[in-house]
Design a protein around this motif. Structure first.
Motif, PDB file in Angstrom:
ATOM      1  N   THR A   9       0.927  26.812  78.395  1.00 49.05           N
ATOM      2  CA  THR A   9       2.376  26.965  78.267  1.00 49.05           C
ATOM      3  C   THR A   9       2.876  27.993  79.281  1.00 49.05           C
ATOM      4  OG1 THR A   9       2.277  28.718  76.586  1.00 49.05           O
ATOM      5  CG2 THR A   9       2.220  26.438  75.806  1.00 49.05           C
ATOM      6  N   SER A  33       2.898  22.831  80.756  1.00 49.07           N
ATOM      7  CA  SER A  33       4.077  22.835  79.889  1.00 49.07           C
ATOM      8  C   SER A  33       4.990  24.009  80.220  1.00 49.07           C
ATOM      9  CB  SER A  33       3.661  22.902  78.423  1.00 49.07           C
ATOM     10  OG  SER A  33       4.804  22.832  77.587  1.00 49.07           O
ATOM     11  N   ASP A  34       6.280  23.753  80.165  1.00 53.30           N
ATOM     12  CA  ASP A  34       7.276  24.775  80.464  1.00 53.30           C
ATOM     13  C   ASP A  34       8.633  24.223  80.054  1.00 53.30           C
ATOM     14  OD1 ASP A  34       6.953  27.422  82.479  1.00 53.30           O
ATOM     15  OD2 ASP A  34       9.004  26.709  82.229  1.00 53.30           O
ATOM     16  N   ILE A  35       9.657  25.070  80.048  1.00 50.80           N
ATOM     17  CA  ILE A  35      11.017  24.573  79.835  1.00 50.80           C
ATOM     18  C   ILE A  35      11.651  24.170  81.162  1.00 50.80           C
ATOM     19  CG2 ILE A  35      11.447  25.842  77.700  1.00 50.80           C
ATOM     20  CD1 ILE A  35      12.993  27.902  79.376  1.00 50.80           C
ATOM     21  N   ASN A  36      11.039  24.576  82.265  1.00 49.54           N
ATOM     22  CA  ASN A  36      11.548  24.256  83.595  1.00 49.54           C
ATOM     23  C   ASN A  36      10.834  23.017  84.133  1.00 49.54           C
ATOM     24  OD1 ASN A  36      12.162  24.176  86.397  1.00 49.54           O
ATOM     25  ND2 ASN A  36      12.695  26.349  86.343  1.00 49.54           N
ATOM     26  N   THR A  37      11.483  21.880  84.029  1.00 51.04           N
ATOM     27  CA  THR A  37      10.856  20.612  84.404  1.00 51.04           C
ATOM     28  C   THR A  37      10.546  20.538  85.894  1.00 51.04           C
ATOM     29  OG1 THR A  37      11.993  19.465  82.608  1.00 51.04           O
ATOM     30  CG2 THR A  37      11.134  18.107  84.395  1.00 51.04           C
ATOM     31  N   GLY A  40       7.703  22.865  86.907  1.00 45.58           N
ATOM     32  CA  GLY A  40       6.501  22.419  86.206  1.00 45.58           C
ATOM     33  C   GLY A  40       5.900  21.185  86.861  1.00 45.58           C
ATOM     34  N   GLU A  41       6.742  20.244  87.219  1.00 45.61           N
ATOM     35  CA  GLU A  41       6.250  19.030  87.868  1.00 45.61           C
ATOM     36  C   GLU A  41       5.711  19.321  89.272  1.00 45.61           C
ATOM     37  OE1 GLU A  41       9.520  16.295  87.527  1.00 45.61           O
ATOM     38  OE2 GLU A  41       8.842  15.595  85.557  1.00 45.61           O
ATOM     39  N   LYS A  58       7.516  18.886  78.834  1.00 41.01           N
ATOM     40  CA  LYS A  58       8.519  19.921  78.597  1.00 41.01           C
ATOM     41  C   LYS A  58       8.511  20.324  77.132  1.00 41.01           C
ATOM     42  CE  LYS A  58      13.432  21.038  79.121  1.00 41.01           C
ATOM     43  NZ  LYS A  58      14.762  20.573  79.577  1.00 41.01           N
ATOM     44  N   ASP A  60       9.816  23.746  74.452  1.00 44.71           N
ATOM     45  CA  ASP A  60      10.314  25.082  74.149  1.00 44.71           C
ATOM     46  C   ASP A  60       9.374  25.664  73.097  1.00 44.71           C
ATOM     47  OD1 ASP A  60      11.594  27.359  73.292  1.00 44.71           O
ATOM     48  OD2 ASP A  60      13.506  26.370  72.824  1.00 44.71           O
ATOM     49  N   GLU A  66       8.287  21.330  68.743  1.00 42.65           N
ATOM     50  CA  GLU A  66       7.934  21.043  70.131  1.00 42.65           C
ATOM     51  C   GLU A  66       6.513  21.478  70.444  1.00 42.65           C
ATOM     52  OE1 GLU A  66      10.873  21.767  73.153  1.00 42.65           O
ATOM     53  OE2 GLU A  66      12.528  21.386  71.749  1.00 42.65           O
TER      54      GLU A  66
END
Length: 246
Positions: A9, A33-37, A40-41, A58, A60, A66
């Motif tokens: 994460t 995994s992250d909240i910033n797509t 992260g990609e 993605k 949170d 989640e």
């Protein structure tokens, strides 16, 4: 790490990014995994470009649902879960206790403390199904000492260390090792909001004479996740340039 499945994460930047790249390099199948797509990609693409296997999900971490969805995704995509690195976190509001907003307190506790409980709850459930696993919780040097203006962060990181020890006592006999890492101040985007004078002060707190680097912490995380650390569980490992030796 060949064919091991790992969730990381907060993997879009900083320590999480460095850990994701290292696990990918060593042959693991990495769920970034992250909240910033977007970022992260980009980490996923870097792992794949280097010949590794990775995908992005993605999530949170402040949400129990989640966290469960993240674990379900890893198992559905790669068939199991071997390693989890609960790394996502924020610095939080910088204020003395009497001046800290309730919103600021709850936000840092949700993201830095509750997230680790949620993560372990669902990660352990998945690991118990095949009788082994390793969880690495990213605490901080502030998981063992105080720091003015950071009551929420300090409280959360102390809790991470305590949860780690308790979980290890509960599940080590069932093949699941659980440890915590305590980085000193690491030169990551988390510190970008600080001015140069504050950064110089932080450097002065480390006898080694500099801030840490994300890849240095990632190496410790990799070792704890691997079978080389087969007798390591329930422990807290500072990696701090001598900060706690002062």
């Amino acid at each position: 790490m060949k064919d091991k499945v790992v969730i990381i994460t907060g993997a879009a930047s900083g320590i999480g990014e460095a850990a994701a790249l290292l696990f990918g390099k060593e042959g693991a199948k990495v769920v970034v995994s992250d909240i910033n797509t977007q970022t992260g990609e980009e980490v996923v693409k870097r792992i794949q470009k280097a010949g590794g296997t990775a995908s992005f999900f993605k999530a949170d971490v402040a949400s129990a649902a989640e966290n469960k969805s993240l674990v379900d995704y890893a198992v559905k995509t790669y068939g199991k879960l071997d390693i989890a690195v609960n790394n996502a976190g924020i610095g939080g509001e910088a204020n003395k206790i009497s001046e800290m907003s309730l919103e600021g307190w709850h936000r840092v506790i949700d993201i830095n403390m509750h997230s680790v409980f949620y993560g372990m709850k669902y990660q352990i459930e998945a690991m118990l199904k095949h009788g082994h696993g390793s969880i690495v919780n990213i605490a901080s040097i502030l998981g063992s000492v105080g720091f003015e203006g950071s009551a929420g962060y300090v409280a959360a990181k102390h809790a991470v260390v305590g949860m780690t020890k308790t979980a290890a006592m509960e599940y080590s006999s069932q093949g699941i090792r659980i440890n915590a890492v305590g980085p000193g101040f690491i030169d990551t985007p988390l510190l970008d909001q600080l001015d140069d004078e504050i950064k110089k002060h932080l450097v002065s707190l480390h006898p080694i004479g500099r801030l840490g680097r994300s890849n240095e912490v990632a190496e410790l995380i990799l070792w704890l996740g691997s079978d080389k650390a087969s007798f390591a569980t329930g422990s807290y490992y500072p990696i701090d340039g001598g900060y706690l030796a002062r």
